[in-house]
Motif scaffolding. Sequence first.
Motif, mmCIF file in Angstrom:
data_model
loop_
_atom_site.group_PDB
_atom_site.id
_atom_site.type_symbol
_atom_site.label_atom_id
_atom_site.label_comp_id
_atom_site.label_asym_id
_atom_site.label_seq_id
_atom_site.Cartn_x
_atom_site.Cartn_y
_atom_site.Cartn_z
ATOM 1 N N ALA A 1 56.158 42.178 -5.855
ATOM 2 C CA ALA A 1 55.298 41.644 -7.269
ATOM 3 C C ALA A 1 53.961 42.386 -7.114
ATOM 4 O O ALA A 1 53.294 41.077 -7.122
ATOM 5 C CB ALA A 1 55.710 41.385 -7.842
ATOM 6 N N PRO A 2 52.975 43.572 -6.487
ATOM 7 C CA PRO A 2 51.713 43.092 -6.016
ATOM 8 C C PRO A 2 51.403 43.291 -7.093
ATOM 9 O O PRO A 2 49.265 42.598 -6.979
ATOM 10 C CB PRO A 2 51.315 44.634 -5.228
ATOM 11 N N ASP A 3 51.078 43.592 -8.548
ATOM 12 C CA ASP A 3 50.301 42.970 -9.771
ATOM 13 C C ASP A 3 49.987 41.205 -9.615
ATOM 14 O O ASP A 3 49.057 41.314 -10.514
ATOM 15 C CB ASP A 3 51.106 44.395 -10.330
ATOM 16 N N VAL A 4 50.629 40.580 -9.366
ATOM 17 C CA VAL A 4 51.234 39.448 -9.816
ATOM 18 C C VAL A 4 49.982 38.462 -9.501
ATOM 19 O O VAL A 4 50.092 38.240 -7.928
ATOM 20 C CB VAL A 4 52.310 38.808 -9.911
ATOM 21 N N PRO A 5 49.247 37.735 -10.141
ATOM 22 C CA PRO A 5 47.772 36.830 -9.270
ATOM 23 C C PRO A 5 48.524 35.591 -8.854
ATOM 24 O O PRO A 5 50.169 35.383 -8.952
ATOM 25 C CB PRO A 5 47.441 36.550 -10.346
ATOM 26 N N PRO A 6 48.297 34.977 -7.785
ATOM 27 C CA PRO A 6 48.658 33.338 -7.193
ATOM 28 C C PRO A 6 48.647 32.580 -8.340
ATOM 29 O O PRO A 6 47.903 32.465 -9.276
ATOM 30 C CB PRO A 6 48.017 33.146 -6.117
ATOM 31 N N SER A 7 49.343 31.648 -8.344
ATOM 32 C CA SER A 7 49.091 30.098 -9.256
ATOM 33 C C SER A 7 48.174 29.097 -8.815
ATOM 34 O O SER A 7 47.933 29.141 -10.181
ATOM 35 C CB SER A 7 51.110 29.616 -9.055
ATOM 36 N N GLY A 8 47.747 29.589 -8.037
ATOM 37 C CA GLY A 8 46.027 29.033 -8.290
ATOM 38 C C GLY A 8 45.946 28.270 -5.943
ATOM 39 O O GLY A 8 46.128 28.974 -5.571
ATOM 40 N N PRO A 9 44.604 28.097 -6.324
ATOM 41 C CA PRO A 9 43.925 27.621 -5.180
ATOM 42 C C PRO A 9 45.088 26.849 -4.078
ATOM 43 O O PRO A 9 45.082 26.005 -2.874
ATOM 44 C CB PRO A 9 43.133 27.220 -5.487
ATOM 45 N N GLY A 10 45.972 26.015 -4.863
ATOM 46 C CA GLY A 10 46.294 25.505 -3.206
ATOM 47 C C GLY A 10 47.960 25.503 -4.082
ATOM 48 O O GLY A 10 48.723 25.417 -5.304
ATOM 49 N N CYS A 11 48.565 23.849 -3.340
ATOM 50 C CA CYS A 11 50.397 23.869 -3.604
ATOM 51 C C CYS A 11 50.670 23.450 -4.853
ATOM 52 O O CYS A 11 49.969 22.153 -5.278
ATOM 53 C CB CYS A 11 51.320 23.591 -2.754
ATOM 54 N N VAL A 12 50.744 24.077 -6.173
ATOM 55 C CA VAL A 12 51.370 23.690 -7.152
ATOM 56 C C VAL A 12 52.031 22.197 -7.214
ATOM 57 O O VAL A 12 51.159 21.239 -7.815
ATOM 58 C CB VAL A 12 51.823 24.770 -8.330
ATOM 59 N N ASP A 13 53.460 22.193 -6.817
ATOM 60 C CA ASP A 13 53.632 21.103 -6.769
ATOM 61 C C ASP A 13 52.990 19.928 -6.104
ATOM 62 O O ASP A 13 53.243 18.899 -6.280
ATOM 63 C CB ASP A 13 55.206 21.331 -5.899
ATOM 64 N N CYS A 14 52.579 20.044 -4.840
ATOM 65 C CA CYS A 14 51.526 19.202 -4.302
ATOM 66 C C CYS A 14 50.943 18.274 -5.120
ATOM 67 O O CYS A 14 50.633 17.321 -5.153
ATOM 68 C CB CYS A 14 51.043 19.512 -2.648
ATOM 69 N N GLU B 1 44.718 39.998 -6.128
ATOM 70 C CA GLU B 1 43.639 38.998 -5.704
ATOM 71 C C GLU B 1 43.583 37.513 -6.245
ATOM 72 O O GLU B 1 44.075 37.472 -7.609
ATOM 73 C CB GLU B 1 42.196 39.583 -5.919
ATOM 74 N N PRO B 2 43.393 36.268 -5.991
ATOM 75 C CA PRO B 2 42.420 35.843 -4.873
ATOM 76 C C PRO B 2 43.561 36.259 -3.109
ATOM 77 O O PRO B 2 45.016 36.237 -3.841
ATOM 78 C CB PRO B 2 42.184 35.019 -4.358
ATOM 79 N N ARG B 3 43.584 36.504 -2.191
ATOM 80 C CA ARG B 3 44.632 36.598 -0.678
ATOM 81 C C ARG B 3 44.585 35.699 -0.595
ATOM 82 O O ARG B 3 45.580 35.354 0.552
ATOM 83 C CB ARG B 3 44.201 38.272 -0.465
ATOM 84 N N HIS B 4 43.827 34.376 -0.324
ATOM 85 C CA HIS B 4 43.797 33.224 0.243
ATOM 86 C C HIS B 4 43.280 32.585 -0.612
ATOM 87 O O HIS B 4 42.891 32.437 -1.647
ATOM 88 C CB HIS B 4 43.130 33.266 1.674
ATOM 89 N N HIS B 5 43.345 31.099 -0.219
ATOM 90 C CA HIS B 5 42.599 30.372 -0.789
ATOM 91 C C HIS B 5 41.173 29.795 -0.385
ATOM 92 O O HIS B 5 40.338 30.778 0.195
ATOM 93 C CB HIS B 5 43.909 28.379 -0.387
ATOM 94 N N PRO B 6 40.306 29.208 -1.376
ATOM 95 C CA PRO B 6 39.189 29.536 -1.171
ATOM 96 C C PRO B 6 38.304 28.819 0.445
ATOM 97 O O PRO B 6 39.472 27.730 1.081
ATOM 98 C CB PRO B 6 38.980 28.077 -1.999
ATOM 99 N N LEU B 7 37.798 29.634 0.538
ATOM 100 C CA LEU B 7 37.607 29.567 2.256
ATOM 101 C C LEU B 7 36.654 28.166 2.170
ATOM 102 O O LEU B 7 36.883 27.461 3.503
ATOM 103 C CB LEU B 7 36.234 30.555 2.470
ATOM 104 N N ASN B 8 36.530 27.289 1.510
ATOM 105 C CA ASN B 8 35.502 25.817 1.358
ATOM 106 C C ASN B 8 36.590 25.017 1.593
ATOM 107 O O ASN B 8 36.698 23.057 1.449
ATOM 108 C CB ASN B 8 34.866 25.826 0.601
ATOM 109 N N GLN B 9 37.710 25.440 1.079
ATOM 110 C CA GLN B 9 39.088 24.322 0.936
ATOM 111 C C GLN B 9 39.584 24.342 2.775
ATOM 112 O O GLN B 9 40.391 24.951 3.146
ATOM 113 C CB GLN B 9 40.242 25.304 0.213
#
Length: 115
Positions: A8-21, A89-97
């Motif tokens: 589903a291309p229009d669904v954004p990511p859940s956040g910047p890191g592993c939700v469960d971790c 977007e975003p397609r990857h975690h923050p660059l400073n992570q």
Amino acid sequence: MTDIEGIAPDVPPSGPGCVDCDAAQGWWVHLRRCAECGHIGCCDSSPAQHASAHAAATGHPFVQSYEPGEDWFWNYRTERMYEGPELAEPRHHPLNQPAPGPEGRVPLDWRDHVH
């Protein structure tokens, strides 16, 4: 763009890191994004392997790397790599992570804990 069942291309990511971790104050080696619902989970090299656990629990077959510079898809059902559409977007975690991450929770002996 070709429609692919399970992506589903229009669904954004859940956040910047592993939700469960994050919920368990854990850490990860690399991140994977569910291409169907946007759930961010940790890779199978990570201690908890949340991305594949999410796929097994939900039946969502595709993940995409959530690492900078990577855009490959993996299908857990077929155990094959795929090319797919550009996701929201975003397609990857923050660059400073850092990877492994997140900063401050990765043990010094992290290499002893990877799969």
